[in-house]
Design a protein around this motif. Structure first.
Motif, PDB file in Angstrom:
ATOM      1  N   MET A  24     -21.311  -5.776  46.200  1.00 50.93           N
ATOM      2  CA  MET A  24     -22.066  -5.683  47.444  1.00 50.93           C
ATOM      3  C   MET A  24     -21.163  -6.027  48.628  1.00 50.93           C
ATOM      4  O   MET A  24     -20.253  -6.834  48.502  1.00 50.93           O
ATOM      5  CB  MET A  24     -23.238  -6.665  47.423  1.00 50.93           C
ATOM      6  N   ARG A  25     -21.453  -5.433  49.751  1.00 54.01           N
ATOM      7  CA  ARG A  25     -20.802  -5.807  51.010  1.00 54.01           C
ATOM      8  C   ARG A  25     -21.881  -6.452  51.868  1.00 54.01           C
ATOM      9  O   ARG A  25     -22.994  -5.933  51.976  1.00 54.01           O
ATOM     10  CB  ARG A  25     -20.241  -4.577  51.718  1.00 54.01           C
ATOM     11  N   SER A  26     -21.577  -7.605  52.455  1.00 52.74           N
ATOM     12  CA  SER A  26     -22.559  -8.250  53.330  1.00 52.74           C
ATOM     13  C   SER A  26     -22.167  -8.009  54.780  1.00 52.74           C
ATOM     14  O   SER A  26     -21.002  -8.058  55.145  1.00 52.74           O
ATOM     15  CB  SER A  26     -22.670  -9.744  53.031  1.00 52.74           C
ATOM     16  N   HIS A  27     -23.166  -7.701  55.565  1.00 50.12           N
ATOM     17  CA  HIS A  27     -23.010  -7.513  57.006  1.00 50.12           C
ATOM     18  C   HIS A  27     -23.800  -8.637  57.661  1.00 50.12           C
ATOM     19  O   HIS A  27     -25.021  -8.690  57.522  1.00 50.12           O
ATOM     20  CB  HIS A  27     -23.560  -6.153  57.445  1.00 50.12           C
ATOM     21  N   THR A  28     -23.106  -9.530  58.329  1.00 46.98           N
ATOM     22  CA  THR A  28     -23.792 -10.656  58.955  1.00 46.98           C
ATOM     23  C   THR A  28     -24.032 -10.361  60.428  1.00 46.98           C
ATOM     24  O   THR A  28     -23.264  -9.649  61.072  1.00 46.98           O
ATOM     25  CB  THR A  28     -22.983 -11.956  58.812  1.00 46.98           C
ATOM     26  N   GLY A  29     -25.132 -10.896  60.921  1.00 44.45           N
ATOM     27  CA  GLY A  29     -25.475 -10.694  62.322  1.00 44.45           C
ATOM     28  C   GLY A  29     -26.481 -11.736  62.751  1.00 44.45           C
ATOM     29  O   GLY A  29     -26.893 -12.594  61.970  1.00 44.45           O
TER      30      GLY A  29
ATOM     31  N   LEU B  85     -37.806 -15.496  53.527  1.00 42.50           N
ATOM     32  CA  LEU B  85     -38.954 -14.603  53.438  1.00 42.50           C
ATOM     33  C   LEU B  85     -38.770 -13.555  52.345  1.00 42.50           C
ATOM     34  O   LEU B  85     -39.732 -13.095  51.753  1.00 42.50           O
ATOM     35  CB  LEU B  85     -39.191 -13.908  54.779  1.00 42.50           C
ATOM     36  N   LYS B  86     -37.521 -13.177  52.089  1.00 40.93           N
ATOM     37  CA  LYS B  86     -37.285 -12.150  51.071  1.00 40.93           C
ATOM     38  C   LYS B  86     -37.297 -12.775  49.680  1.00 40.93           C
ATOM     39  O   LYS B  86     -36.973 -13.957  49.515  1.00 40.93           O
ATOM     40  CB  LYS B  86     -35.958 -11.431  51.335  1.00 40.93           C
ATOM     41  N   PRO B  87     -37.675 -12.007  48.670  1.00 38.31           N
ATOM     42  CA  PRO B  87     -37.718 -12.545  47.309  1.00 38.31           C
ATOM     43  C   PRO B  87     -36.331 -12.938  46.812  1.00 38.31           C
ATOM     44  O   PRO B  87     -35.344 -12.293  47.164  1.00 38.31           O
ATOM     45  CB  PRO B  87     -38.292 -11.404  46.469  1.00 38.31           C
ATOM     46  N   TYR B  88     -36.271 -13.980  46.008  1.00 42.52           N
ATOM     47  CA  TYR B  88     -35.010 -14.446  45.453  1.00 42.52           C
ATOM     48  C   TYR B  88     -34.587 -13.543  44.300  1.00 42.52           C
ATOM     49  O   TYR B  88     -35.389 -13.192  43.455  1.00 42.52           O
ATOM     50  CB  TYR B  88     -35.151 -15.885  44.954  1.00 42.52           C
ATOM     51  N   ARG B  89     -33.326 -13.150  44.296  1.00 43.80           N
ATOM     52  CA  ARG B  89     -32.736 -12.401  43.192  1.00 43.80           C
ATOM     53  C   ARG B  89     -31.582 -13.221  42.660  1.00 43.80           C
ATOM     54  O   ARG B  89     -30.601 -13.446  43.369  1.00 43.80           O
ATOM     55  CB  ARG B  89     -32.185 -11.066  43.696  1.00 43.80           C
ATOM     56  N   PRO B  90     -31.667 -13.698  41.423  1.00 39.60           N
ATOM     57  CA  PRO B  90     -30.556 -14.485  40.875  1.00 39.60           C
ATOM     58  C   PRO B  90     -29.249 -13.690  40.960  1.00 39.60           C
ATOM     59  O   PRO B  90     -29.220 -12.500  40.622  1.00 39.60           O
ATOM     60  CB  PRO B  90     -30.960 -14.721  39.421  1.00 39.60           C
TER      61      PRO B  90
ATOM     62  N   GLY C 232     -29.556 -12.271  60.610  1.00 34.67           N
ATOM     63  CA  GLY C 232     -29.350 -12.617  59.207  1.00 34.67           C
ATOM     64  C   GLY C 232     -28.422 -11.612  58.536  1.00 34.67           C
ATOM     65  O   GLY C 232     -27.890 -10.711  59.177  1.00 34.67           O
ATOM     66  N   SER C 233     -28.251 -11.772  57.256  1.00 35.17           N
ATOM     67  CA  SER C 233     -27.347 -10.904  56.510  1.00 35.17           C
ATOM     68  C   SER C 233     -28.067  -9.668  55.990  1.00 35.17           C
ATOM     69  O   SER C 233     -29.237  -9.715  55.643  1.00 35.17           O
ATOM     70  CB  SER C 233     -26.747 -11.657  55.325  1.00 35.17           C
ATOM     71  N   ARG C 234     -27.332  -8.571  55.951  1.00 30.42           N
ATOM     72  CA  ARG C 234     -27.811  -7.334  55.358  1.00 30.42           C
ATOM     73  C   ARG C 234     -26.798  -6.976  54.274  1.00 30.42           C
ATOM     74  O   ARG C 234     -25.591  -7.089  54.482  1.00 30.42           O
ATOM     75  CB  ARG C 234     -27.876  -6.235  56.416  1.00 30.42           C
ATOM     76  N   TYR C 235     -27.288  -6.577  53.110  1.00 31.55           N
ATOM     77  CA  TYR C 235     -26.408  -6.326  51.976  1.00 31.55           C
ATOM     78  C   TYR C 235     -26.383  -4.844  51.638  1.00 31.55           C
ATOM     79  O   TYR C 235     -27.431  -4.205  51.542  1.00 31.55           O
ATOM     80  CB  TYR C 235     -26.850  -7.147  50.760  1.00 31.55           C
ATOM     81  N   GLU C 236     -25.164  -4.324  51.472  1.00 39.65           N
ATOM     82  CA  GLU C 236     -24.963  -2.913  51.177  1.00 39.65           C
ATOM     83  C   GLU C 236     -24.385  -2.783  49.768  1.00 39.65           C
ATOM     84  O   GLU C 236     -23.295  -3.280  49.498  1.00 39.65           O
ATOM     85  CB  GLU C 236     -23.988  -2.326  52.202  1.00 39.65           C
TER      86      GLU C 236
END
Length: 93
Positions: A68-73, A26-31, A76-80
């Motif tokens: 980036m740090r990814s937080h998975t749950g 659903l979120k836009p793709y960022r290369p 889905g993933s959340r990126y910091e």
């Protein structure tokens, strides 16, 4: 543009995968390029071996690098973003 080509490739890949039953993002793709990902308690990757296996080269204009740090749950993933380094033209260009 390289980014246009990446976006076209992503759209085509997502379309084909959706035909196979995979859910579209659903979120836009960022290369981007994922350099490494580990899980807590995981054995560190053999980075030298991985680098030696990579033979892909490409010309692309890179505007910045981000750590980036990814937080998975379950949702889905959340990126910091931890660090962003803007890049400019090479000296002499």
């Amino acid at each position: 543009l390289v980014e246009d080509a990446l976006l076209a490739l992503q759209r085509e890949t997502e379309l084909e995968l959706s035909r196979l039953g995979y859910v579209r993002e659903l979120k836009p793709y960022r290369p981007h390029i994922t350099v490494a990902r580990t899980r807590t308690g995981a054995r560190p990757p053999d980075v030298e071996r991985l680098v030696n296996l990579c033979t892909v080269t490409a010309d692309a204009e890179v505007e910045s690098m981000e750590l980036m740090r990814s937080h998975t749950g379950a949702g889905g993933s959340r990126y910091e973003p931890l660090l962003r380094i803007p890049l400019g033209p090479l000296q002499g260009e």
